[in-house]
Design a protein around this motif. Structure first.
Motif, short mmCIF file in Angstrom:
data_model
loop_
_atom_site.label_atom_id
_atom_site.label_comp_id
_atom_site.label_asym_id
_atom_site.label_seq_id
_atom_site.Cartn_x
_atom_site.Cartn_y
_atom_site.Cartn_z
N ILE A 154 10.15 0.51 -0.42
CA ILE A 154 9.93 1.95 -0.56
C ILE A 154 10.04 2.60 0.81
O ILE A 154 9.29 2.26 1.72
N ALA A 155 10.99 3.52 0.98
CA ALA A 155 11.15 4.26 2.24
C ALA A 155 10.84 5.72 1.98
O ALA A 155 11.61 6.42 1.32
N GLU A 156 9.71 6.18 2.48
CA GLU A 156 9.23 7.55 2.24
C GLU A 156 8.31 7.93 3.39
O GLU A 156 7.36 7.21 3.71
N ASP A 157 8.60 9.06 4.06
CA ASP A 157 7.80 9.44 5.22
C ASP A 157 6.49 10.13 4.85
O ASP A 157 5.54 10.11 5.63
N GLU A 158 6.41 10.69 3.67
CA GLU A 158 5.18 11.35 3.23
C GLU A 158 4.19 10.30 2.74
O GLU A 158 4.43 9.63 1.73
N TYR A 159 3.07 10.18 3.44
CA TYR A 159 2.12 9.11 3.14
C TYR A 159 1.62 9.15 1.71
O TYR A 159 1.55 8.11 1.03
N GLY A 160 1.24 10.34 1.23
CA GLY A 160 0.69 10.46 -0.11
C GLY A 160 1.65 9.97 -1.18
O GLY A 160 1.26 9.23 -2.09
N MET A 161 2.92 10.35 -1.06
CA MET A 161 3.93 9.93 -2.02
C MET A 161 4.18 8.44 -1.91
O MET A 161 4.28 7.73 -2.92
N ARG A 162 4.28 7.93 -0.69
CA ARG A 162 4.54 6.51 -0.47
C ARG A 162 3.39 5.67 -1.05
O ARG A 162 3.63 4.65 -1.71
N TYR A 163 2.18 6.11 -0.83
CA TYR A 163 1.01 5.39 -1.34
C TYR A 163 1.00 5.39 -2.86
O TYR A 163 0.73 4.36 -3.50
N ALA A 164 1.29 6.54 -3.46
CA ALA A 164 1.26 6.65 -4.92
C ALA A 164 2.31 5.73 -5.56
O ALA A 164 2.02 5.04 -6.54
N VAL A 165 3.51 5.72 -4.99
CA VAL A 165 4.57 4.88 -5.54
C VAL A 165 4.22 3.41 -5.36
O VAL A 165 4.37 2.60 -6.29
N THR A 166 3.74 3.05 -4.19
CA THR A 166 3.38 1.67 -3.91
C THR A 166 2.30 1.17 -4.87
O THR A 166 2.38 0.06 -5.41
N GLN A 167 1.27 1.99 -5.08
CA GLN A 167 0.18 1.60 -5.97
C GLN A 167 0.67 1.47 -7.41
O GLN A 167 0.25 0.55 -8.14
N ALA A 168 1.55 2.37 -7.84
CA ALA A 168 2.09 2.30 -9.20
C ALA A 168 2.87 1.00 -9.40
O ALA A 168 2.77 0.36 -10.45
N LEU A 169 3.64 0.60 -8.39
CA LEU A 169 4.39 -0.64 -8.47
C LEU A 169 3.45 -1.84 -8.55
O LEU A 169 3.62 -2.74 -9.38
N LYS A 170 2.45 -1.86 -7.68
CA LYS A 170 1.53 -2.98 -7.65
C LYS A 170 0.76 -3.12 -8.96
O LYS A 170 0.52 -4.23 -9.44
N LEU A 171 0.38 -1.99 -9.56
CA LEU A 171 -0.33 -2.03 -10.83
C LEU A 171 0.54 -2.59 -11.95
O LEU A 171 0.02 -3.05 -12.97
N ASN A 172 1.85 -2.55 -11.74
CA ASN A 172 2.78 -3.08 -12.73
C ASN A 172 3.33 -4.44 -12.32
O ASN A 172 4.37 -4.87 -12.81
N GLY A 173 2.63 -5.10 -11.40
CA GLY A 173 2.99 -6.46 -11.01
C GLY A 173 4.21 -6.56 -10.12
O GLY A 173 4.84 -7.62 -10.05
N ILE A 174 4.56 -5.48 -9.42
CA ILE A 174 5.74 -5.47 -8.56
C ILE A 174 5.30 -5.45 -7.10
O ILE A 174 4.49 -4.60 -6.69
N GLU A 175 5.81 -6.37 -6.30
CA GLU A 175 5.51 -6.39 -4.87
C GLU A 175 6.24 -5.25 -4.19
O GLU A 175 7.42 -5.02 -4.43
N ALA A 176 5.53 -4.50 -3.32
CA ALA A 176 6.13 -3.35 -2.66
C ALA A 176 5.94 -3.43 -1.15
O ALA A 176 4.84 -3.67 -0.67
N ASN A 177 7.05 -3.26 -0.41
CA ASN A 177 7.00 -3.16 1.04
C ASN A 177 7.31 -1.71 1.43
O ASN A 177 8.17 -1.07 0.82
N GLU A 178 6.64 -1.20 2.45
CA GLU A 178 6.75 0.21 2.81
C GLU A 178 7.46 0.43 4.13
O GLU A 178 7.25 -0.30 5.10
N ALA A 179 8.32 1.46 4.17
CA ALA A 179 8.96 1.91 5.40
C ALA A 179 8.69 3.40 5.55
O ALA A 179 8.70 4.14 4.56
N GLU A 180 8.44 3.84 6.78
CA GLU A 180 8.09 5.24 7.03
C GLU A 180 9.29 6.10 7.37
O GLU A 180 9.19 7.33 7.39
N ASN A 181 10.42 5.47 7.67
CA ASN A 181 11.63 6.25 8.00
C ASN A 181 12.86 5.39 7.70
O ASN A 181 12.76 4.20 7.40
N GLY A 182 14.04 6.02 7.79
CA GLY A 182 15.26 5.33 7.45
C GLY A 182 15.59 4.17 8.36
O GLY A 182 16.10 3.14 7.90
#
Length: 231
Positions: free
Chosen positions: A5-33
């Motif tokens: 997941i590459a998203e600079d907005e923390y709130g959006m990145r956190y929400a997407v990451t948590q949604a993935l994890k709740l569905n059994g998907i491993e998520a790695n985060e990037a803050e910029n391109g």
């Protein structure tokens, strides 16, 4: 499944990451391109989700660099803009799909699953070639100067390494992908099967080598000659 997941907005990145994890998907985060490009080069992902508007490097340029490196991992673009030109630029740069903000998490999850299924169908061919070797996934056979039979896990491991040529794949990542049907198996199995494959590649006189050490990262490449080139 593993998603970047590459998203600079923390709130959006956190929400997407948590949604993935709740569905059994491993998520790695990037803050910029730029960070996304570096992570894509060093790791294997089933899908990537990039925001278009990011600092340091935007999502479009990150996507272009990833595609230029030969990485065909599905990419879904996120954008706050609804103009047709933005969609076209993303698709022309190699994006597989896009979503306009705001979006429903359920829809993003469905699109990720759809892209992963399509990739698996694309990679369902029976014969895979790399260097002078041919891997027959149906017959479980490895051929170069001669042929040798492979166990199913050996074939899956070799296929995974070839699909992610040049990427440093951790022991844990390999274990999660190849032993996903038996997570109780110890990670020691990765090293054991790497050793088996090295022996079998040598026995067929392959010009392919698996680099890496026990409990570390592994990657596949072509053997180099004395002049630094590949043979």
């Amino acid at each position: 499944m593993k998603v970047l997941i590459a998203e600079d907005e923390y709130g959006m990145r956190y929400a997407v990451t948590q949604a993935l994890k709740l569905n059994g998907i491993e998520a790695n985060e990037a803050e910029n391109g730029q960070q996304a490009v570096e992570m894509a080069r060093s790791g294997a992902y089933d899908c990537m989700v990039f925001d278009i508007m990011m600092p340091v490097m935007d999502g479009i340029e990150a996507l272009r660099q990833i595609r230029a490196a030969g990485d065909a991992t599905p990419v879904i673009m996120l954008t706050a803009k609804s103009e047709v030109d933005d969609r076209i630029e993303g698709l022309d740069s190699g994006a597989d799909d896009y979503l306009t903000k705001p979006f429903a998490m359920k829809e993003l999850l469905a699109r990720i699953r759809s892209q992963v299924r399509r990739r698996e169908q694309t990679y369902s061919e029976k014969l895979i070639s790399y260097g002078n070797i041919t891997l027959d996934m149906e017959k479980l056979e490895l051929k170069a100067a001669n042929g040798i039979s492979l166990a199913k896990k050996e074939a899956r491991l070799l296929e995974f390494l070839i699909r992610n040529e040049g990427k440093a794949l951790s022991t844990e990542d390999i274990h999660a992908r190849i032993w996903d049907d038996d997570p109780r198996m110890e990670t020691e199995a990765v090293w054991v099967y790497i050793s088996y494959l090295r022996e079998k590649l040598g026995s067929v006189d392959a010009d392919v080598v698996i680099e890496g050490e026990k409990n570390g990262d592994f990657y596949i490449s072509l053997k180099a000659d004395n002049n630094g080139g590949s043979i």
